[in-house]
Design a protein around this motif. Sequence first.
Motif, short mmCIF file in Angstrom:
data_model
loop_
_atom_site.label_atom_id
_atom_site.label_comp_id
_atom_site.label_asym_id
_atom_site.label_seq_id
_atom_site.Cartn_x
_atom_site.Cartn_y
_atom_site.Cartn_z
N THR A 196 0.84 -1.20 0.00
CA THR A 196 0.00 0.00 0.00
C THR A 196 0.87 1.25 0.00
OG1 THR A 196 -0.06 0.03 2.42
CG2 THR A 196 -1.91 -1.04 1.31
N TYR A 197 0.29 2.36 -0.51
CA TYR A 197 0.96 3.65 -0.44
C TYR A 197 1.10 4.09 1.03
CZ TYR A 197 0.02 4.39 -5.45
OH TYR A 197 -0.03 4.28 -6.81
N ASP A 198 0.08 3.73 1.82
CA ASP A 198 0.05 4.17 3.21
C ASP A 198 1.26 3.67 3.99
OD1 ASP A 198 -2.56 3.46 1.92
OD2 ASP A 198 -3.30 4.76 3.52
N MET A 199 1.60 2.39 3.79
CA MET A 199 2.76 1.85 4.50
C MET A 199 4.05 2.41 3.92
SD MET A 199 2.02 0.19 7.16
CE MET A 199 0.56 1.13 7.49
N THR A 200 4.04 2.76 2.63
CA THR A 200 5.21 3.42 2.03
C THR A 200 5.45 4.74 2.74
OG1 THR A 200 4.60 2.45 -0.09
CG2 THR A 200 6.26 4.20 -0.13
N PHE A 201 4.37 5.46 3.03
CA PHE A 201 4.49 6.72 3.77
C PHE A 201 5.08 6.47 5.15
CE2 PHE A 201 3.67 10.86 5.39
CZ PHE A 201 3.20 10.69 6.69
N LEU A 202 4.58 5.44 5.83
CA LEU A 202 5.07 5.14 7.17
C LEU A 202 6.56 4.79 7.15
CD1 LEU A 202 4.55 4.76 10.19
CD2 LEU A 202 3.93 2.38 9.72
N VAL A 203 6.94 4.00 6.15
CA VAL A 203 8.36 3.62 6.02
C VAL A 203 9.22 4.87 5.85
CG1 VAL A 203 10.03 2.50 4.48
CG2 VAL A 203 7.96 1.30 5.12
N MET A 204 8.77 5.79 4.98
CA MET A 204 9.56 7.01 4.74
C MET A 204 9.58 7.91 5.96
SD MET A 204 9.13 8.20 0.82
CE MET A 204 10.62 9.18 0.96
N LEU A 205 8.46 7.97 6.68
CA LEU A 205 8.39 8.81 7.89
C LEU A 205 9.37 8.31 8.95
CD1 LEU A 205 6.93 10.95 9.72
CD2 LEU A 205 5.39 9.11 10.39
N GLU B 285 15.85 -0.88 7.88
CA GLU B 285 15.18 -1.56 9.00
C GLU B 285 13.71 -1.17 9.05
OE1 GLU B 285 16.98 0.05 12.48
OE2 GLU B 285 15.38 -0.68 13.80
N MET B 286 13.40 0.05 8.63
CA MET B 286 12.01 0.54 8.67
C MET B 286 11.16 -0.12 7.59
SD MET B 286 13.89 2.58 10.32
CE MET B 286 13.77 2.87 12.07
N THR B 287 11.80 -0.51 6.48
CA THR B 287 11.06 -1.18 5.41
C THR B 287 10.56 -2.53 5.91
OG1 THR B 287 12.68 -0.20 3.91
CG2 THR B 287 11.12 -1.73 2.95
N ALA B 288 11.40 -3.22 6.64
CA ALA B 288 11.00 -4.52 7.19
C ALA B 288 9.82 -4.35 8.14
CB ALA B 288 12.18 -5.16 7.93
N TYR B 289 9.86 -3.28 8.94
CA TYR B 289 8.75 -3.00 9.87
C TYR B 289 7.47 -2.69 9.09
CZ TYR B 289 5.87 -0.77 13.43
OH TYR B 289 4.82 -0.44 14.27
N GLY B 290 7.60 -1.83 8.05
CA GLY B 290 6.44 -1.48 7.23
C GLY B 290 5.84 -2.72 6.58
N GLY C 162 -2.51 4.57 15.09
CA GLY C 162 -1.61 5.21 16.05
C GLY C 162 -0.61 4.21 16.62
N GLN C 163 -1.09 3.03 16.98
CA GLN C 163 -0.20 2.00 17.53
C GLN C 163 0.77 1.50 16.47
OE1 GLN C 163 0.36 1.16 20.49
NE2 GLN C 163 -1.42 1.92 21.59
N ILE C 164 0.31 1.45 15.22
CA ILE C 164 1.19 0.98 14.15
C ILE C 164 2.29 2.01 13.88
CG2 ILE C 164 1.25 0.60 11.64
CD1 ILE C 164 -1.26 -1.00 11.92
N PHE C 165 1.94 3.29 14.00
CA PHE C 165 2.94 4.33 13.77
C PHE C 165 4.08 4.28 14.79
CE2 PHE C 165 1.78 7.98 10.78
CZ PHE C 165 1.09 7.16 9.93
N CYS C 166 3.75 3.81 16.03
CA CYS C 166 4.81 3.72 17.05
C CYS C 166 5.58 2.45 16.84
CB CYS C 166 4.24 3.63 18.45
SG CYS C 166 3.30 5.00 18.92
#
Lengths: 275, 153
Positions: A44-53, A83-88, A167-171
């Motif tokens: 998803t684009y949404d998780m791509t945003f989270l990874v970049m953030l 490491e953030m990509t794996a989390y996303g 919110g919990q996913i963002f943390c």
Amino acid sequence: MFGYIRILKPELKVREYNRYRSFYCGLCRVLKKNYGFSGAITLTYDMTFLVMLLNSLYEPEEQTRTGRCELHPLTRRTFISSEMTAYGADMNILLAYYKQLDDWHDDNDPKGLAMSGLLKRRARGIISKYPRQAEAVRTRLHQLSLMEKHQVMEPDTAADLFGELLGQIFCMKEDVWKQKLYEMGFYMGRFIYLADALSDLEQDKKHGKYNPFSEKEPTQEEARVLLTTCMAECAARFETLPVLRDVEILRNILYAGVWSGLPEANTEERQADAE
Amino acid sequence: MLSKDPYDILGVSPYATDDEVKRAYRDLAKKYHPDLHVDNPLAELAQDKFREVQEAYDAVMQERASGMPHSYQSGNGQSGTYNNGRAADPFGFGGGYSNQGYQNNYNNNYNNYQQRQNQYRGESGNDPCNCCMELWCLDSICECMGGDLIRCC
């Protein structure tokens, strides 16, 4: 539900677009590597945003590769991961798994059974690695499905539930940024839920499907204020984070891109193109 | 609770842009991060310093969020871009920017910030009469002490 947190491509520099694309492809590649084809289709684009953030906040080491993609074999692509990509990727699978499970339990949707079965083994590892996030996703999606089942027409409550989930996913970790990231995810989650409900309202009414706005449809102005407030709060939290890397791409998404995914915006564009 | 000025801790001016504050924070946080001082006898000191830097950053950003706008003053000229985004008004209100409420809040905060800046520039403001009076007073005090600041006065 997902897909609203996207870029507004015309407002990005070519260099910025290429970098965003590299993160998107990087996430897809990690999903495919860790979870196979059934994982990759949950991209998803949404998780791509989270990874970049998260990448911009924590500035981890990035791995950059070039190669070809099975779906786009003609041009070489650049893949950026960290490491953030794996989390996303893990969060992508978690959301997809519980969503499919809910579809099966609530609607007896056979696709839900099939997909959740495919993802179950992979999701088990993620659930044990991230119990806090998994619990939030499981409980909030379940509460949302109960609201749907009992036809509870409270859009604010439903939006809050989805907000708590995101919110919990963002943390990613419980550190000094926990609260700011949680609030950012919370308001973004509210926006996603409300935007989705407002976009689907007409179709849902036609087909007699649940929509929390069915009983009291908001005016255009009310809808605008509702969505703008959510993104304003989200963006306000973002601006307090010490994010410098890729900040213009993230701002493009938060201030412009989120509006481009709404159906009214697409209608405007199509009319403009026709002219 | 911080005993020192948070701007002093971060090593930036109170008039620094948000990006400058963030850069200063990042550089200091990297320097004093506990993970980098695990086997160091000064690890505790580094940790205290890390916490102080974190608190200073939080204090600065909170102060700016409450009274001042988040700054687009990084000087890269991007700030106007999203105000003109054609696709940014899906509900057909025209003007091209659907974050009007947020933009109005930003404008109000920015005006408050400008007024506060003018206060900091001194009670006398830009009044030439006051400036002249102050110079005359200064010259008189200087002459009392045996000097002569302005020879023609």
